[in-house]
Enzyme design. Structure first.
Site, PDB file in Angstrom:
ATOM      1  N   ASP A  86       3.608   8.105 -41.067  1.00 27.46           N
ATOM      2  CA  ASP A  86       4.633   7.937 -42.064  1.00 27.46           C
ATOM      3  C   ASP A  86       4.004   7.037 -43.134  1.00 27.46           C
ATOM      4  O   ASP A  86       3.209   6.167 -42.812  1.00 27.46           O
ATOM      5  CB  ASP A  86       5.821   7.244 -41.383  1.00 27.46           C
ATOM      6  N   CYS A  97       0.869  -1.175   0.000  1.00 26.86           N
ATOM      7  CA  CYS A  97       0.000   0.000   0.000  1.00 26.86           C
ATOM      8  C   CYS A  97       0.908   1.227   0.000  1.00 26.86           C
ATOM      9  O   CYS A  97       2.024   1.178   0.487  1.00 26.86           O
ATOM     10  CB  CYS A  97      -0.888  -0.034   1.226  1.00 26.86           C
TER      11      CYS A  97
HETATM   12  P1  ADP Z   1       9.262   8.226 -46.643  1.00 26.96           P
HETATM   13  O1  ADP Z   1       9.842   7.445 -45.542  1.00 26.96           O
HETATM   14  O2  ADP Z   1       8.190   9.170 -46.231  1.00 26.96           O
HETATM   15  O3  ADP Z   1       8.818   7.402 -47.796  1.00 26.96           O
HETATM   16  P2  ADP Z   1      11.988   9.242 -47.154  1.00 26.96           P
HETATM   17  O4  ADP Z   1      12.315  10.589 -46.585  1.00 26.96           O
HETATM   18  O5  ADP Z   1      12.564   8.056 -46.496  1.00 26.96           O
HETATM   19  O6  ADP Z   1      10.396   9.174 -47.275  1.00 26.96           O
HETATM   20  O7  ADP Z   1      12.420   9.240 -48.687  1.00 26.96           O
HETATM   21  C1  ADP Z   1      11.903  10.213 -49.586  1.00 26.96           C
HETATM   22  C2  ADP Z   1      12.180   9.918 -51.050  1.00 26.96           C
HETATM   23  O8  ADP Z   1      13.569   9.992 -51.325  1.00 26.96           O
HETATM   24  C3  ADP Z   1      11.740   8.559 -51.493  1.00 26.96           C
HETATM   25  O9  ADP Z   1      10.391   8.519 -51.845  1.00 26.96           O
HETATM   26  C4  ADP Z   1      12.642   8.372 -52.745  1.00 26.96           C
HETATM   27  O10 ADP Z   1      12.063   8.994 -53.826  1.00 26.96           O
HETATM   28  C5  ADP Z   1      13.904   9.078 -52.372  1.00 26.96           C
HETATM   29  N1  ADP Z   1      14.913   8.144 -51.852  1.00 26.96           N
HETATM   30  C6  ADP Z   1      15.310   8.013 -50.566  1.00 26.96           C
HETATM   31  N2  ADP Z   1      16.261   7.076 -50.450  1.00 26.96           N
HETATM   32  C7  ADP Z   1      16.477   6.583 -51.687  1.00 26.96           C
HETATM   33  C8  ADP Z   1      17.353   5.581 -52.223  1.00 26.96           C
HETATM   34  N3  ADP Z   1      18.185   4.882 -51.469  1.00 26.96           N
HETATM   35  N4  ADP Z   1      17.307   5.332 -53.554  1.00 26.96           N
HETATM   36  C9  ADP Z   1      16.453   6.022 -54.316  1.00 26.96           C
HETATM   37  N5  ADP Z   1      15.620   6.979 -53.878  1.00 26.96           N
HETATM   38  C10 ADP Z   1      15.613   7.271 -52.585  1.00 26.96           C
HETATM   39 MG    MG Z   2      10.736   6.623 -44.089  1.00 31.54          MG
END
Ligand code: ADP
Ligand code: MG
Length: 725
Positions: free
Chosen positions: A415, A28
Site C-alpha cells: 500500500d 514431550c
Molecule cells: P491509498 O490508500 O492507496 O492512498 P485510497 O483508496 O485510500 O488510496 O484513496 C484513493 C484516493 O482517493 C486518494 O489518493 C484521494 O485522491 C482520494 N480520497 C480518498 N479519501 C479522500 C478524502 N477524504 N478527501 C479527499 N480525497 C480523498
Molecule cells: Mg489507504
C-alpha cells in the site's frame, strides 16, 4: 506475578466450557498422545488443545466441573494444576526442569552403570552377582520414572518412548545383558534431562517477554497524591507517573513531561524515541531521562505487550505444516519399526534355527531406534525459537505456518500511503478555479473532510487550521448527507448545495472534467504529488496538491527485497502518475494507480498466479487484500486496536526493513527445519542398517537417540540468536 491469562479461544457456546491445566510433566509429544488417549472420547469432553511449550492443556467440555478431568489426568500421573482466570500461570511455571535430587540420582545411576560395564569388560563375565547388583542400583536410581511411565503407557495401550525403553531394559535384563541394561537406563535419563533443560531455554525466551512490564504503577489518587499500586488494578483514564530510568507499566497517552523512551521491548528498535504531550507510550518500554505523566488507555490485560504475548502463545499452540507432517510420519514410523522388531525377534530363531538371545537383542536395539523423539521434538523447538526471536525484534508472527511460508514469497504488494510513505501528506498547492478565495474553498473542503479519517482528510483540516489561526474564525460548515466514497473521495451537502471532494476518477465520473483541468492536475501529479478536486454541483472550484514523503528506509527495504529475489508492486488509490513517480524514486518494480479497494484484491489474485504473494498495509484499510494474500503484513501496529488481531504478521513500528528481516528469518527457519528432519531421520536410518547387520549395541542406539535429540534441539535454538550480533 499477578498477570491474568488472556482468553485464547472464543467464549463458550451452548454450554461448552474450557478448563485449563498446567501439567508440569507434559513436555514431550509422548505425553500429549497419552493424554489424548485417556481423555478423547470420554463423556463430556468436546475437544483438547495442547501447548507443549507452556505445558498447558485446554479441555473443552460440558461437565459440571473439572474434577472428573483432574481424576482422569491423575490416573495417568499427569497431575494437573488448574488455571483459572485469576491465577498467575500463563507459561510462568517456575519449577526447574531438572531438580537437584534428580541430578544426584542420575549421578549414582551413571557411576553404577559405568562400574558394571567396566567389571564385565575386565572380568569377561556379564552375569556375576556383583554386576547384577551394580546394574540393579543403576536401574533403580536412573530408570524408575521411565519404567513407571512405561507401565502407564502399557496400561493405556500407547506405544511411546517410555514403553519402548522399558521393554528394551527389561528385555536386556531377561537375556542377561545387565551392564547393557544399566547403561541404557542411564543414558536415556541423561538424554531426557538435557532435553528438558534445552526446551526450557526456548520457553524462557518467551517468558522473559512476559516479565517485561512492571508489577506496580505510581498513580495519582483522588487526593492528588502519588501512590504506588499494583499495575493490574489501575483503571483506564487514571494518571500514572514514571521517573527517569523506570519502565512504563501500562499503555497510555502522555499528559505532561518530555522524555526519550527506549521502545526496544516492543519494536525491537533500541534507538530512543522522543515523547511529549499527546504521544503514545507502551507498557514495558523504558523511560530514559525525563519525568512523564500519562493517562492510561487500557487495563493491564489489554496492553500492547499483553496482546503480543497472547498472540505468540496462540501461535505456538498451532502446528506448523512441517510439524503436522512430522507428527503424521511418527504415527506410522514407530509402529512400523516395532513390527519389524517383532519379526526380527521371532522369525530367524523360529524358522531358521538361529540363536534366540542374539535376535532378541537385535530386536531390542530396533525398539530403541523406533523412538521418534528427536524427530518429533525438532520442529516445535525450531518454530518456537523463530517466533520468540521475531517477537524480540518487534515482529509478531501469528503462526509457524507464516514463518515457513515467508521464504516462498515471489512478490510483495505495498500500500502506498502510510506504508511506503509517511502517510502524513501536507497541502502544498491550492489552485482556485472560480471566483473564490483560498480561505473559502479550503473551508468548504475542510468541512467535508472533517467527517473522514483518511490521511488526505487530515491534511486538508490541518491546512484550514493553519490558514485561520484565530480560533473563532476556524468554524466549519455543517454537512448533510455525508458519504465516504472509498478509493475516490467524499461527498456531502452544505446549505443544500452538493459538493464532491476527491481524485481525478471522481471528477470523470461526474463528467466535470475538462482539458484545462487535466493539464493542471497533470502538472501537480508529475511532481509526485496527490491532486484532489473540489466540485460544487458540477463545477470544479478548486484543486489541492498534497505532498507525502517517502519513509527514510523504504528505498533500502525495497532493494533488500530485490536482492532476495522478490518482485515488488505498489498498489494505490492515488492517481497513476503520482504512483509512477514515487515508484521510480523507490525503484519499485511495478506500480498500479487508480485502484479501488476491490481492484487491489484483483491485483493480489493476479499476482498469485506467479507464486505466493504478500500484501503490506496499515492493517485497517485494505483488509480484503490483506486477507486474500498468502501473508498479510501490518505495519506500525503498536497501539492500534485491530491491526494486531487482523494481520498474519504484524510489525510494531513502521520500519519496512523488518520485511527483508522476516524473509531471512523464514529462510533460516526452513533451512534448520530441513536440517533437523534430515539429521533425525538420517541418524535413525544409519543405525537401523547397522542394527540389522548386528553392529550396534543397545547403549549405542540410546546414545545415538540422545545425540540426535540434542543436535536438533541445539540447532533449533540457534534461531533465538537471529537478530543479535
Ligand atoms: P491509498 O490508500 O492507496 O492512498 P485510497 O483508496 O485510500 O488510496 O484513496 C484513493 C484516493 O482517493 C486518494 O489518493 C484521494 O485522491 C482520494 N480520497 C480518498 N479519501 C479522500 C478524502 N477524504 N478527501 C479527499 N480525497 C480523498
Ligand atoms: Mg489507504
Amino acid at each position: 506475578m499477578n498477570r491474568t491469562p488472556l482468553p485464547l479461544h472464543k467464549p463458550a457456546e451452548n454450554g461448552v466450557k474450557t478448563s485449563r491445566f498446567i501439567i508440569e510433566k507434559m513436555d514431550c509429544p509422548v505425553e500429549e498422545k497419552l493424554i489424548r488417549k485417556r481423555l478423547e472420547g470420554s463423556p463430556g469432553v468436546v475437544g483438547l488443545s495442547f501447548n507443549l511449550m507452556n505445558r498447558e492443556l485446554a479441555v473443552q467440555h460440558t461437565l459440571v466441573d473439572s474434577s472428573q478431568l483432574v481424576q482422569a489426568l491423575e490416573s495417568i500421573e499427569m497431575a494437573p494444576r488448574s488455571v483459572d482466570t485469576d491465577e498467575s500461570a500463563r507459561g510462568a511455571t517456575t519449577r526447574p526442569a531438572v531438580s537437584k535430587s534428580m541430578w544426584l540420582l542420575l549421578g549414582i545411576s551413571g557411576l553404577a552403570a559405568v562400574a558394571a560395564e567396566l567389571t564385565a569388560w575386565t572380568t569377561g563375565n556379564e552375569r556375576s552377582l556383583y554386576i547384577a547388583l551394580l546394574a540393579g542400583v543403576s536401574v533403580l536410581t536412573g530408570g524408575l520414572p521411565t519404567l513407571r511411565k512405561g507401565w502407564i503407557a502399557l496400561k493405556n495401550l500407547t506405544l511411546n518412548i517410555n514403553f519402548l525403553m522399558s521393554v528394551a531394559v527389561i528385555g536386556a535384563i531377561a537375556i542377561g545383558q545387565w551392564p547393557e541394561a544399566a547403561m541404557v537406563v542411564f543414558l536415556f535419563a541423561v538424554a531426557e534431562a538435557i532435553e528438558a533443560l534445552s526446551l526450557d531455554r526456548a520457553r524462557n525466551a518467551i517468558r522473559t517477554l512476559m516479565t517485561i512490564a512492571p508489577e506496580t504503577a505510581t498513580v495519582r489518587n483522588s487526593n492528588n497524591e502519588w501512590q504506588s499500586i499494583a499495575a493490574a488494578s489501575v483503571l483506564p483514564d487514571q494518571i500514572v507517573r514514571v521517573r527517569p530510568g523506570e519502565r512504563i507499566p501500562l499503555d497510555g497517552i502522555v499528559t505532561a513531561g518530555q522524555s526519550s523512551v527506549n521502545q526496544a521491548p516492543i519494536t525491537g528498535e533500541s534507538m530512543p524515541v522522543s515523547k511529549g504531550v499527546a504521544d503514545t507510550v507502551f507498557a514495558g518500554t523504558i523511560n530514559e531521562n525525563g519525568l512523564l505523566e500519562f493517562r492510561v488507555t487500557s487495563d493491564y490485560r489489554h496492553t500492547t505487550i499483553a496482546r503480543i504475548i497472547a498472540a505468540i502463545q496462540d501461535a505456538q499452540a498451532q502446528r506448523a505444516p512441517t510439524q503436522r507432517f512430522v507428527d503424521q510420519f511418527a504415527r506410522y514410523y514407530t509402529p512400523a519399526i516395532v513390527g519389524i522388531a517383532l519379526l526380527v525377534a521371532i522369525i530367524p530363531p523360529l524358522f531358521m534355527g538361529l540363536l534366540w538371545s542374539v535376535w532378541i537383542y537385535k530386536a531390542l536395539v530396533l525398539l530403541v531406534i523406533a523412538c521418534p523423539c528427536a524427530l518429533v521434538v525438532s520442529t516445535p523447538v525450531t518454530v518456537v525459537s523463530g517466533l520468540a526471536a521475531a517477537a524480540r525484534h518487534g515482529m509478531l508472527i501469528k503462526g509457524g505456518v507464516y514463518l515457513e511460508r515467508g521464504h516462498l514469497l515471489k512478490s510483495i504488494a505495498f500500500d502506498k500511503t502510510g506504508t511506503l510513505t509517511h502517510g502524513k501528506p501536507v497541502v502544498t498547492d491550492t489552485i482556485v478555479l472560480q471566483d473564490r478565495s483560498i480561505e473559502a474553498v479550503t473551508q468548504i473542503a475542510a468541512s467535508l473532510d472533517a467527517n473522514d479519517t483518511h490521511p488526505i482528510a487530515k491534511a486538508i483540516l490541518h491546512q484550514w487550521n493553519a490558514l485561520s489561526p484565530d480560533r473563532d474564525a476556524r468554524e466549519l460548515y455543517a454537512v448533510d448527507n455525508f458519504a465516504a466514497l472509498p478509493g475516490k473521495g467524499v461527498s456531502g451537502n452544505i446549505n443544500n448545495t452538493p459538493f464532491l471532494l476527491g481524485n481525478h476518477r471522481l471528477v470523470e465520473e461526474h463528467g466535470a472534467c475538462s482539458a484545462g483541468l487535466e493539464a493542471q492536475l497533470q502538472s501537480i501529479e508529475d511532481q509526485g504529488k496527490t491532486a484532489v478536486v473540489l466540485i460544487e454541483r458540477d463545477t470544479p472550484i478548486a484543486i489541492f496538491g498534497l505532498a507525502d514523503t517517502s519513509r527514510p528506509w523504504s528505498a533500502e527495504a525495497i532493494s533488500s527485497l530485490h536482492a532476495l529475489g522478490v518482485r515488488t508492486v505498489m498498489l494505490t488509490g492515488d492517481n497513476d502518475r503520482t504512483a509512477q513517480s514515487i515508484a521510480r524514486s523507490l525503484k519499485i518494480d511495478d506500480a498500479r494507480g487508480n485502484l479501488l479497494p476491490e481492484d487491489k484484491l484483483t491485483v493480489i489474485k493476479e499476482l498469485k498466479a506467479l507464486g505466493p504473494v504478500a500484501m503490506v498495509g496499515d492493517g485497517i484499510n485494505d483488509a480484503p487484500a490483506l486477507a486474500a494474500a498468502d501473508i498479510g503484513f501490518a505495519m506500525g501496529v503498536a497501539g492500534t486496536d485491530t491491526a494486531i488481531e487482523t494481520a498474519d504478521v504484524a510489525f510494531m513500528d513502521d520500519d519496512l526493513r523488518k520485511l527483508p528481516d522476516f524473509l531471512r528469518l523464514s529462510r533460516n527457519t526452513t533451512r534448520i527445519l530441513t536440517q533437523n528432519i534430515a539429521m533425525a531421520l538420517g541418524i535413525k536410518l544409519v543405525f537401523f542398517a547397522l542394527a540389522v547387520m548386528g553392529e550396534v549395541t543397545l547403549w549405542m542406539a540410546v546414545f545415538a537417540d540422545m545425540g540426535a535429540s540434542l543436535l536438533v534441539v541445539f540447532n533449533g535454538l540457534r534461531l533465538l540468536r537471529t537478530f543479535k550480533e
